[in-house]
Design a protein around this motif. Structure first.
Motif, PDB file in Angstrom:
ATOM      1  N   UNK A  37     -32.169 -15.306  52.265  1.00  0.00           N
ATOM      2  CA  UNK A  37     -31.595 -16.659  52.204  1.00  0.00           C
ATOM      3  C   UNK A  37     -30.788 -16.882  50.932  1.00  0.00           C
ATOM      4  N   UNK A  38     -30.990 -16.011  49.922  1.00  0.00           N
ATOM      5  CA  UNK A  38     -30.272 -16.142  48.651  1.00  0.00           C
ATOM      6  C   UNK A  38     -29.255 -15.025  48.457  1.00  0.00           C
ATOM      7  N   UNK A  39     -28.926 -14.307  49.530  1.00  0.00           N
ATOM      8  CA  UNK A  39     -27.939 -13.233  49.424  1.00  0.00           C
ATOM      9  C   UNK A  39     -26.560 -13.765  49.062  1.00  0.00           C
ATOM     10  N   UNK A  40     -26.315 -15.029  49.397  1.00  0.00           N
ATOM     11  CA  UNK A  40     -25.059 -15.686  49.033  1.00  0.00           C
ATOM     12  C   UNK A  40     -25.407 -16.972  48.298  1.00  0.00           C
ATOM     13  N   UNK A  41     -24.891 -17.125  47.084  1.00  0.00           N
ATOM     14  CA  UNK A  41     -25.213 -18.313  46.312  1.00  0.00           C
ATOM     15  C   UNK A  41     -24.141 -18.558  45.252  1.00  0.00           C
ATOM     16  N   UNK A  42     -24.178 -19.750  44.675  1.00  0.00           N
ATOM     17  CA  UNK A  42     -23.245 -20.079  43.602  1.00  0.00           C
ATOM     18  C   UNK A  42     -23.979 -20.005  42.274  1.00  0.00           C
ATOM     19  N   UNK A  43     -23.227 -19.772  41.209  1.00  0.00           N
ATOM     20  CA  UNK A  43     -23.778 -19.704  39.860  1.00  0.00           C
ATOM     21  C   UNK A  43     -23.040 -20.700  38.980  1.00  0.00           C
ATOM     22  N   UNK A  44     -23.767 -21.661  38.436  1.00  0.00           N
ATOM     23  CA  UNK A  44     -23.196 -22.625  37.496  1.00  0.00           C
ATOM     24  C   UNK A  44     -23.989 -22.548  36.197  1.00  0.00           C
ATOM     25  N   UNK A  45     -23.422 -23.095  35.134  1.00  0.00           N
ATOM     26  CA  UNK A  45     -24.059 -22.931  33.835  1.00  0.00           C
ATOM     27  C   UNK A  45     -23.656 -24.043  32.878  1.00  0.00           C
ATOM     28  N   UNK A  46     -24.478 -24.221  31.857  1.00  0.00           N
ATOM     29  CA  UNK A  46     -24.157 -25.150  30.761  1.00  0.00           C
ATOM     30  C   UNK A  46     -22.894 -24.675  30.034  1.00  0.00           C
ATOM     31  N   UNK A  47     -22.625 -23.367  30.124  1.00  0.00           N
ATOM     32  CA  UNK A  47     -21.426 -22.782  29.517  1.00  0.00           C
ATOM     33  C   UNK A  47     -20.992 -21.603  30.385  1.00  0.00           C
ATOM     34  N   UNK A  48     -19.965 -21.818  31.195  1.00  0.00           N
ATOM     35  CA  UNK A  48     -19.508 -20.785  32.128  1.00  0.00           C
ATOM     36  C   UNK A  48     -18.983 -19.539  31.424  1.00  0.00           C
ATOM     37  N   UNK A  49     -18.659 -19.649  30.122  1.00  0.00           N
ATOM     38  CA  UNK A  49     -18.055 -18.520  29.410  1.00  0.00           C
ATOM     39  C   UNK A  49     -19.020 -17.861  28.424  1.00  0.00           C
ATOM     40  N   UNK A  50     -20.299 -18.226  28.458  1.00  0.00           N
ATOM     41  CA  UNK A  50     -21.256 -17.653  27.519  1.00  0.00           C
ATOM     42  C   UNK A  50     -21.603 -16.222  27.911  1.00  0.00           C
ATOM     43  N   UNK A  51     -22.099 -15.465  26.936  1.00  0.00           N
ATOM     44  CA  UNK A  51     -22.507 -14.086  27.189  1.00  0.00           C
ATOM     45  C   UNK A  51     -23.634 -14.027  28.207  1.00  0.00           C
ATOM     46  N   UNK A  52     -24.574 -14.952  28.098  1.00  0.00           N
ATOM     47  CA  UNK A  52     -25.712 -14.956  29.019  1.00  0.00           C
ATOM     48  C   UNK A  52     -25.261 -15.231  30.451  1.00  0.00           C
ATOM     49  N   UNK A  53     -24.315 -16.151  30.624  1.00  0.00           N
ATOM     50  CA  UNK A  53     -23.792 -16.437  31.963  1.00  0.00           C
ATOM     51  C   UNK A  53     -23.116 -15.202  32.543  1.00  0.00           C
ATOM     52  N   UNK A  54     -22.366 -14.505  31.701  1.00  0.00           N
ATOM     53  CA  UNK A  54     -21.689 -13.281  32.165  1.00  0.00           C
ATOM     54  C   UNK A  54     -22.708 -12.219  32.576  1.00  0.00           C
ATOM     55  N   UNK A  55     -23.764 -12.075  31.776  1.00  0.00           N
ATOM     56  CA  UNK A  55     -24.794 -11.088  32.106  1.00  0.00           C
ATOM     57  C   UNK A  55     -25.546 -11.471  33.378  1.00  0.00           C
ATOM     58  N   UNK A  56     -25.780 -12.768  33.563  1.00  0.00           N
ATOM     59  CA  UNK A  56     -26.475 -13.234  34.757  1.00  0.00           C
ATOM     60  C   UNK A  56     -25.635 -12.957  35.994  1.00  0.00           C
ATOM     61  N   UNK A  57     -24.333 -13.171  35.869  1.00  0.00           N
ATOM     62  CA  UNK A  57     -23.440 -12.889  36.991  1.00  0.00           C
ATOM     63  C   UNK A  57     -23.484 -11.401  37.338  1.00  0.00           C
ATOM     64  N   UNK A  58     -23.537 -10.562  36.310  1.00  0.00           N
ATOM     65  CA  UNK A  58     -23.611  -9.127  36.539  1.00  0.00           C
ATOM     66  C   UNK A  58     -24.910  -8.721  37.213  1.00  0.00           C
ATOM     67  N   UNK A  59     -26.029  -9.332  36.813  1.00  0.00           N
ATOM     68  CA  UNK A  59     -27.316  -9.032  37.425  1.00  0.00           C
ATOM     69  C   UNK A  59     -27.340  -9.429  38.902  1.00  0.00           C
ATOM     70  N   UNK A  60     -26.741 -10.568  39.219  1.00  0.00           N
ATOM     71  CA  UNK A  60     -26.685 -11.007  40.617  1.00  0.00           C
ATOM     72  C   UNK A  60     -25.889 -10.010  41.461  1.00  0.00           C
ATOM     73  N   UNK A  61     -24.768  -9.557  40.939  1.00  0.00           N
ATOM     74  CA  UNK A  61     -23.951  -8.603  41.686  1.00  0.00           C
ATOM     75  C   UNK A  61     -24.673  -7.271  41.840  1.00  0.00           C
ATOM     76  N   UNK A  62     -25.413  -6.842  40.810  1.00  0.00           N
ATOM     77  CA  UNK A  62     -26.187  -5.605  40.923  1.00  0.00           C
ATOM     78  C   UNK A  62     -27.275  -5.733  41.979  1.00  0.00           C
TER      79      UNK A  62
END
Length: 209
Positions: A37-62
């Motif tokens: 049910x979570x294979x497709x989802x959106x990612x939002x953040x307090x800061x879309x350009x932060x290092x942590x947001x970028x790493x989280x996006x990478x983990x989701x794709x992995x």
């Protein structure tokens, strides 16, 4: 004379198979696989350009999660905050900090349409030596440690999201305590309605008499 024993051949075969699976990008789906049910989802953040947001996006794709723009009918992972705190573990003879402990804290919220949302927290702790004679190297080392903690926190979030499968199957995002409180509140309201109904019926009988 045998050059290889049977056990050696088996071991070699296992190592070779594991190497081939890794090379082709195959990942075994274990206990930490994200629910379908979570294979497709959106990612939002307090800061879309932060290092942590970028790493989280990478983990989701992995984890083979397709990231799409936010929508009312799409599950959402929202990163609420992140921060690093520190405390001294040991001192030099001159009372300067010798060893420090760093703790990375992150909070986030998962929202699933028709089920609701729930907030979570995760933290990672690491220690390092604080050598005042190597200030530049110390700064670089700390940055590397903080980035490592962010990566570990992102992987922990994936594991926590994998545990949402039971909530999805139960049809609610409430915790066990929240479900119990909700049921208790519901029973209380039902009891109040029952008492009110009895009182109304009693008053009606009295008026008729």
């Amino acid at each position: 004379m045998r050059l290889f024993s049977l056990s050696s051949i088996k071991l070699t075969s296992v190592v070779l198979a594991a190497t081939l699976l890794t090379a082709c990008g195959f990942h075994l789906r274990g206990d930490y696989s994200i629910p379908e049910e979570l294979d497709t989802m959106s990612l939002t953040s307090y800061d879309q350009y932060s290092t942590f947001t970028r790493m989280m996006r990478g983990q989701l794709r992995m984890s083979e999660v397709t990231i799409v723009p936010p929508a009312a009918n799409v599950p959402n992972l929202h990163l609420l905050s992140e921060g690093v705190s520190e405390r001294t573990l040991s001192l030099y003879q001159n009372t300067r900090a010798a060893e420090k402990e760093l703790t990375f804290n992150a909070s986030y919220r998962v929202t699933i349409p028709d089920l609701g949302s729930r907030e979570f927290t995760t933290n990672v702790t690491r220690s390092y030596l604080d050598n005042p004679l190597t200030a530049l190297a110390k700064s670089v080392e700390r940055d590397m440690i903080e980035d490592e903690m962010r990566k570990l926190a992102a992987s922990q979030i994936i594991r926590q999201m994998a545990r949402l499968k039971s909530d999805i199957e139960a049809g609610t995002m409430l915790t066990g305590q929240e479900v119990d409180e909700q049921k208790a509140q519901q029973r209380m309201e039902e009891e109040q309605d029952r008492i009110q109904t009895i009182e109304n019926e009693t008053n009606s009988i009295d008026l008729e008499q």
